[in-house]
Write a protein that holds these residues in place. Structure first.
Motif, short mmCIF file in Angstrom:
data_model
loop_
_atom_site.label_atom_id
_atom_site.label_comp_id
_atom_site.label_asym_id
_atom_site.label_seq_id
_atom_site.Cartn_x
_atom_site.Cartn_y
_atom_site.Cartn_z
N LEU A 144 0.82 -1.21 0.00
CA LEU A 144 0.00 0.00 0.00
C LEU A 144 0.85 1.26 0.00
O LEU A 144 0.51 2.26 -0.63
CB LEU A 144 -0.91 0.02 1.24
N ARG A 145 1.98 1.21 0.73
CA ARG A 145 2.84 2.39 0.80
C ARG A 145 4.23 1.98 1.30
O ARG A 145 4.36 1.11 2.16
CB ARG A 145 2.24 3.45 1.74
N SER A 146 5.25 2.65 0.76
CA SER A 146 6.62 2.51 1.25
C SER A 146 7.05 3.86 1.82
O SER A 146 6.71 4.91 1.26
CB SER A 146 7.56 2.11 0.11
N PHE A 147 7.78 3.86 2.93
CA PHE A 147 8.17 5.11 3.56
C PHE A 147 9.41 4.92 4.43
O PHE A 147 9.81 3.79 4.74
CB PHE A 147 7.03 5.69 4.40
N LYS A 148 10.03 6.03 4.80
CA LYS A 148 11.18 6.01 5.70
C LYS A 148 10.74 6.51 7.07
O LYS A 148 10.12 7.57 7.19
CB LYS A 148 12.31 6.89 5.15
N ILE A 149 11.08 5.73 8.11
CA ILE A 149 10.71 6.10 9.47
C ILE A 149 11.83 5.72 10.43
O ILE A 149 12.65 4.84 10.13
CB ILE A 149 9.41 5.41 9.92
N ASN A 150 11.85 6.39 11.59
CA ASN A 150 12.88 6.11 12.59
C ASN A 150 12.32 5.97 14.00
O ASN A 150 13.09 5.91 14.96
CB ASN A 150 13.95 7.21 12.58
N SER A 151 11.00 5.91 14.12
CA SER A 151 10.41 5.79 15.45
C SER A 151 8.99 5.23 15.34
O SER A 151 8.35 5.33 14.28
CB SER A 151 10.36 7.15 16.14
N PRO A 152 8.47 4.67 16.44
CA PRO A 152 7.08 4.20 16.45
C PRO A 152 6.09 5.31 16.16
O PRO A 152 5.04 5.09 15.55
CB PRO A 152 6.91 3.66 17.88
N GLU A 153 6.40 6.53 16.61
CA GLU A 153 5.50 7.66 16.38
C GLU A 153 5.40 7.99 14.89
O GLU A 153 4.30 8.28 14.38
CB GLU A 153 5.99 8.90 17.15
N GLU A 154 6.53 7.92 14.18
CA GLU A 154 6.52 8.15 12.74
C GLU A 154 5.76 7.04 12.03
O GLU A 154 5.05 7.29 11.04
CB GLU A 154 7.96 8.24 12.22
N LEU A 155 5.90 5.82 12.53
CA LEU A 155 5.14 4.69 11.97
C LEU A 155 3.64 4.96 12.08
O LEU A 155 2.90 4.81 11.10
CB LEU A 155 5.50 3.40 12.71
N TYR A 156 3.19 5.40 13.26
CA TYR A 156 1.77 5.69 13.46
C TYR A 156 1.29 6.75 12.48
O TYR A 156 0.23 6.60 11.86
CB TYR A 156 1.54 6.15 14.91
N ARG A 157 2.06 7.81 12.32
CA ARG A 157 1.64 8.92 11.44
C ARG A 157 1.50 8.47 9.99
O ARG A 157 0.59 8.90 9.28
CB ARG A 157 2.62 10.09 11.56
N GLU A 158 2.43 7.63 9.53
CA GLU A 158 2.36 7.15 8.15
C GLU A 158 1.15 6.23 7.94
O GLU A 158 0.45 6.32 6.94
CB GLU A 158 3.64 6.39 7.79
N VAL A 159 0.92 5.35 8.91
CA VAL A 159 -0.17 4.37 8.76
C VAL A 159 -1.53 5.04 8.89
O VAL A 159 -2.47 4.72 8.13
CB VAL A 159 -0.02 3.23 9.79
N VAL A 160 -1.69 5.98 9.82
CA VAL A 160 -2.98 6.63 10.01
C VAL A 160 -3.36 7.48 8.81
O VAL A 160 -4.56 7.81 8.61
CB VAL A 160 -2.98 7.48 11.31
N ASP A 161 -2.40 7.83 7.98
CA ASP A 161 -2.65 8.66 6.80
C ASP A 161 -3.27 7.89 5.64
O ASP A 161 -3.78 8.48 4.70
CB ASP A 161 -1.34 9.31 6.35
N LEU A 162 -3.23 6.56 5.72
CA LEU A 162 -3.79 5.73 4.64
C LEU A 162 -5.31 5.63 4.77
O LEU A 162 -5.85 5.63 5.88
CB LEU A 162 -3.18 4.33 4.68
N PRO A 163 -6.04 5.51 3.62
CA PRO A 163 -7.51 5.48 3.66
C PRO A 163 -8.05 4.10 4.03
O PRO A 163 -8.67 3.40 3.21
CB PRO A 163 -7.89 5.86 2.22
#
Length: 400
Positions: free
Chosen positions: A67-86
């Motif tokens: 669904l999406r590929s992204f660069k992250i360095n923390s659990p908080e960044e993971l949450y932000r990327e995932v919550v942005d998906l529909p």
């Protein structure tokens, strides 16, 4: 989000050392492989195209649609990327989903924490958009979301398979120390067997090798034994696509085939389990089962087929010495009773393999679970050594 009709990166996973056979299967089905690696292959296809793969593949474990590929360095960044998906366009708010992951990042001490972050993001998104909280848990029988996160690179996938494809669905009674179906299929594919000559399987255990041989020879695919996959629980799923593919599976089964598959075991319980599993797989009439010591296994004369052993490896203390005699007897049986055949022994114990008393013409690497194993091939000459042009040719396709 029209995932069923949008091409994306798709990763088909398999157990380590099975990718060679997975590549053969995927290419035989007409797909173009972007890349292959030790535990899988990558394609660029739609989620609808994943339906055919799920129903056909014997060596695969999961089929993951990105669904999406992204660069992250923390659990908080993971949450932000995932919550942005529909997610409200993918998972029914009245349904159920689970999260799995493969994580290698210094900020995560347990994959369960990463799973929780993904789950919270999905729940929060759907609750915000629909006003209702979806159910979630560990069962993989509905919608499944998969996270892959290594260092600072991450992918979020729909697991289109759900429950693993490595189990083919016919083995209702596993028996003692069973070989996983995906591994058994790969082992059969690694031999020189032509799907016509005799296939002899002494020490058959729960019968998985013999059953997978019969399924390959008759072109029976794993999708015939299963009616639930992860893709069925994604919004936009059209069940007509699934049933159309399943009709193709039924139509391509080779019927009225003349096969000699012989499976024996000294344990009456093991043979009983094998018969029941073979019946569930629809190949019980194609396999001759017999209770006997492996040395009394009937070997058709002049068959020029294969004989395949999967004996114990002697991992338990005190068993090794007893098995030395067994491995020597296996070698004697192949030399004396299997002339003209190609012999195979699947083992995780190289010291015991030396007791066979034959020189292996080929060694194929496998893993059985985490155990490093070898499939040893022996050319059992009938009279003088066969010239190269008369040696069996190793198949390069899946037998479809």
């Amino acid at each position: 989000m029209q995932v069923f009709h949008t091409k994306s990166k798709v990763i088909i996973t398999c157990n380590k050392r099975l990718s060679k056979y997975l590549v053969q299967e995927v290419e035989a089905l007409g797909y173009t492989i972007v890349r292959d690696f030790p535990t899988g292959v990558e394609l660029n296809i739609t989620l609808t195209e994943c339906i055919k793969l799920n129903l056909n593949l014997r060596c695969a474990s999961q089929i993951l649609y990105a669904l999406r590929s992204f660069k992250i360095n923390s659990p908080e960044e993971l949450y932000r990327e995932v919550v942005d998906l529909p997610w409200e366009e993918l998972i029914d708010f009245s349904g159920y989903f689970s999260v799995t992951s493969n994580v290698d990042n210094e900020t995560i001490t347990t994959p369960l924490f990463a799973n929780l972050k993904v789950k919270d993001a999905i729940v929060d998104r759907i609750k915000e958009k629909k006003g209702i909280r979806p159910n979630s848990g560990s069962d993989a029988n509905k919608a499944v979301v998969h996270l892959y996160w290594k260092d600072d690179e991450a992918d979020i996938f729909i697991d289109t398979s759900g429950e693993t494809l490595a189990k083919h669905g016919y083995r209702k009674i596993p028996g003692k120390a069973p070989m996983l179906e995906a591994l058994a299929a790969s082992v059969v594919m690694s031999t020189t067997w032509d799907h016509k000559s005799p296939f002899v399987n002494p020490m058959c255990g729960s019968g998985t090798l013999a059953i997978e041989a019969a399924l390959l020879a008759t072109n029976r695919r794993p999708g015939l034994f299963r009616m639930n996959y992860g893709f069925m629980h994604i919004i936009g799923y059209n069940e007509e696509e699934f049933f159309a593919e399943r009709r193709i599976l039924k139509d391509q089964v080779i019927k009225n085939i003349d096969l000699q598959i012989i499976a024996t075991d000294i344990s009456e319980d093991a043979v009983d389990v094998s018969r029941k599993n073979a019946k569930t797989a629809g190949v019980d009439t194609l396999i001759t089962f017999e209770v006997c010591d492996f040395a009394d296994t009937p070997v058709p004369e002049g068959g020029k087929g294969v004989v395949v052993f999967n004996p114990e490896y002697g991992e338990r203390l005190g068993v090794h010495t007893v098995l030395e005699s067994t491995y020597k007897r296996i070698g004697d049986f192949m030399k004396q009773n299997c002339k003209g055949y190609t012999g195979y022994i699947f083992t995780g114990n190289p010291d015991l393999a030396k007791k066979i008393g034959l020189k292996a013409a080929r060694k194929v690497e496998f893993y059985n679970g985490k155990l490093d194993c070898r499939m040893l091939e022996y050319e059992l000459y009938d009279g003088s050594k066969r010239p190269d042009e008369k040696r069996p040719v190793r198949p390069t396709s899946t037998g479809a």
